[in-house]
Design an enzyme around this catalytic site. Sequence first.
Site, PDB file in Angstrom:
ATOM      1  N   ALA A  82      16.688  -3.898 -27.041  1.00  8.51           N
ATOM      2  CA  ALA A  82      17.708  -3.738 -28.098  1.00  8.51           C
ATOM      3  C   ALA A  82      18.175  -5.101 -28.599  1.00  8.51           C
ATOM      4  O   ALA A  82      17.400  -6.050 -28.610  1.00  8.51           O
ATOM      5  CB  ALA A  82      18.864  -2.892 -27.589  1.00  8.51           C
ATOM      6  N   SER A  83      19.431  -5.236 -28.935  1.00  5.23           N
ATOM      7  CA  SER A  83      19.888  -6.446 -29.620  1.00  5.23           C
ATOM      8  C   SER A  83      19.814  -7.709 -28.779  1.00  5.23           C
ATOM      9  O   SER A  83      19.898  -8.813 -29.308  1.00  5.23           O
ATOM     10  CB  SER A  83      21.318  -6.254 -30.108  1.00  5.23           C
TER      11      SER A  83
END
Lengths: 368, 622
Positions: free
Chosen positions: B321-322
């Site tokens: 993810a981020s």
Amino acid sequence: MVDRRYLTYFDWGLLALTFLLASIGLMTLYSAVMAGAPTPQKALFTKQLIWYGIGLVAMLVCILFNYKLMERYAWLIYGGGIGLLLWVMFFGKTIGGSSRWIVFGPISLQPSELAKITVIIILARYYGKYVSGRGFTLKGLQVPVIMTLVPFLLIVRQPDLGTAGLIGLIAASMTLFVKIEKRTLLFIMGSGVAMALPMWFFFLKEYQRQRILTFINPDRDPLGAGYHIIQSKIAIGSGFLTGKGFLEGTQNALSFLPEQHTDFIFSVLAEEWGFLGAIILIFAFLVFIFWALNIAYSCRDPFGTILAVGITAMIAWQAVINMGMVMGLMPVVGVPLPFISYGGSSLLTTMISVGILLNISMRRFMIE
Amino acid sequence: MSKYLKTVDSEWFRQRLTLVMVCVVAAAVILILRLIFLQIIKGQEYRRMSLNNSIRLQSIDAPRGLIFDRNGNLLVDNRPSFDLYISMKDARPVEDTIGRLATHASLDMTELTGRVDGVRGAAYHRPQLLKRDIGRNALAVVAAHRYDLPGIDIQIQRLRNYIHSGLAAHLLGYIGEINTKELQREAYADCRAGDLIGKFGVERTLEDYLRGERGGRQVEVNANGQVVRVLRTVPARSGHNVFLTIDSRLQQRAEELMKDKAGAAIALDPTSGEILALASAPAFDQNDFISGLSRDKWNALVNNPHRPLENKAIQGEYPPASTYKIITAMAGLQEGVITPDETIFCPGHYRFGKRNYRCWRRGGHGKVDLIKAIAESCDVYFYQVGQRLGIDRLAWYAKAAGLGTATGIELGHEGKGIVPNATWKKKRTGIAWQPGETLSVAIGQGFNLVTPLQMAVFTAAVANGGVRFRPTLVKRVVSWDGNEILSNTPRVAGRLPVSPETLTLVQKGMWEVVQGDRGTARIARLKDTQISGKTGTAQVVSREKIEESEDGASVHKYKDHAWFVAYAPSDAPRLAIAVIVEHGEHGSSAAAPVARELIKTYLEAPADPPVMAVGAGGPRNG
């Protein structure tokens, strides 16, 4: 094909000695497999009987032709032996980490056992041809060393160090018999020491040295070989003068003896038949060896003489090493007691050897 | 007869043969003398020994090495278990002996008889196990009635004892009985059936250090089978003691924080790669494995949907993810496709091809530069950076960051994760790479998979100036008598292929994430320590799917995984952390507080003095 005169000269004495040793062997084996173990391994006894049958046939085959044919075809026989060793290297059956066996249906053979005879034959041919009375020099020894080294290394690879070492001993005995020139002998011994010392001090690691010391003196390993030897010594010693009686050996029955039907079978005999039984066996071997040496002497042909000496050396060394081992005089190596220990290939080899001796003996007056 | 021509005359052979005969006679004499010595001189003694069958072999088990943490706190030791053995030969009549044993020690008669029937066929003269771990009270009774109980013997065996039940279960692992397959392996050459060996965790990977060397003794026993004399002894050698790199206080804290969650938390020293804490939740209690696990307990462990037996820190593979945006940012800067000052406008979505790619903030971030993009985790900014880079360059930087390969920590079953590119996808699915997929990868979604440990090691590399260490759990290995067998020196696995300027910019962005006014992880702030980090919220299923499903996002298994990677203090990092909480929804709310508390524990709270002095030896063999 078989001249009537051969029957006249047939060596009944050697045959009788063979039967005596075989009987002692079968009797001891019966006790070793029946009295020990919760489930008697009677099958082993039956198998050994069958192997004796096969051995007798092989022995008879070995006296049918003139042994001198073996001189002519020595290379072929030797090549066959090497072929079998190569076969076992690539396709052999592996039991307990070493691949020694060729399996034909119900029969499994150890080519390394047969290799002993093929080496004896090829060396007898070489030495018979070049023996001169002055002794061999380094130059003359090159060929026999290679002849021995090839099967030796193949057997070391299996690995079967006991048989490989035995082949080395037999070859050395035969070579000493045909005499090594004095300076050459001194040189070989000197360079042996000169190589071993730096090896020992500089090249071997501590644990390797320990392993060799333990091999030489099993007492250093009280949980492994040392334990086997102490149990074997108890078995032999407890036999006392007349033994505990047939099938009555307690060390045997309670499985305190390792490999009681193969390498440690002498302990079973000595426990059950005591000093008297053991000394009878030793004398039987002694008479057998002297008889065989007499055959070597009466043979008027260097090949036959050296062949007979080689075969005698094989049986004598095995007997001495095996008995010495179980009595705690020698390192623990897997060398069977001829005629007595369980094992088809070893028995077959022994019976073929007897056949060759009979062959040499009955043709001692036939010069063609 | 004599017309045969000889190369050497027979007289010469006769001489040689005489020599041979002398040798043969000499050998025979030696054998006969030996026989006389054994059978006649020492015959009586050997006869006595054979009648008693009195020489036995006993084996001495070697104590397994102890395990300590980095400060010398004992984590794993051995406790004695008193086991009852029976020598059938000496115990006759067996039924009576067993009966007396059962009454004296109040043991279950049927259990004992059952056991005896089971071993009846086995080696007759060898002691057979009757009952394990009888406890101190039963031991005292049996010892007191020894002479009433022929053939009964007590042997002390050491059982593994995990001092803090459940602490670092995945990391320490457990031991178990060796199985037939393992017995055939070279590495276990000196083991026998029934031996206990490491099965999981460092108990398994450090087996060679921890396992000692078995010893034994030759003993003489009397008619009751009791030892009267020890003839020879080969002492056992204890296993080596292992000092792990973990700090048990931090480990304990990490497990507390992860309690009732599913996921993993890792803390390591960014200057050396030494793991300070490695927790995976939910966990299990290793002591259950030692005395034998009941079927119910085992089933509960195996069937638990949160997979307690799995070490999620190294086996769990998740979309980064981020947190992956750190890599995208580094690649973009280093490759020159963006400059730190360039701004990109984020209206909340980005149109690419036929699809609309959304930013996590529906309303958009407005004008975004690099620092702001990291601090506020703007998806639209990174979509465009990813698009400019292309998948191959992105994948190259990801690999250089240590993703896609196992880190090489001393634990088994480590996952490698996935760094996707066009060739990988073609091989795996047979479908060509879609340009839009690059956008997903750039924000850490798509086919990307990483383990929490990989992210922790990468974060440490960002923190320390670009050096990627091979993470380790082993600080020192010391033999029982104090000799140092091994001492850890940091091993470099690689370097981040970026310039110091690039790294400084990324570090600045990560500082803003926590310390900045609009950072996504302001919740992680501490009073006295500056923290840098990056949040992540990993979609378990695509957003469309959730909306399609009837109950929407409220279903737990559809909730996003929460990530947080961090290091502290920002200016001179001493701790690098990766936390993942499965289905924790937002990195900021679920994962960041865990990291904050760990940093607080490690950097702000005073450490307890060590319970046990470093280097103290374990018990000797006995």
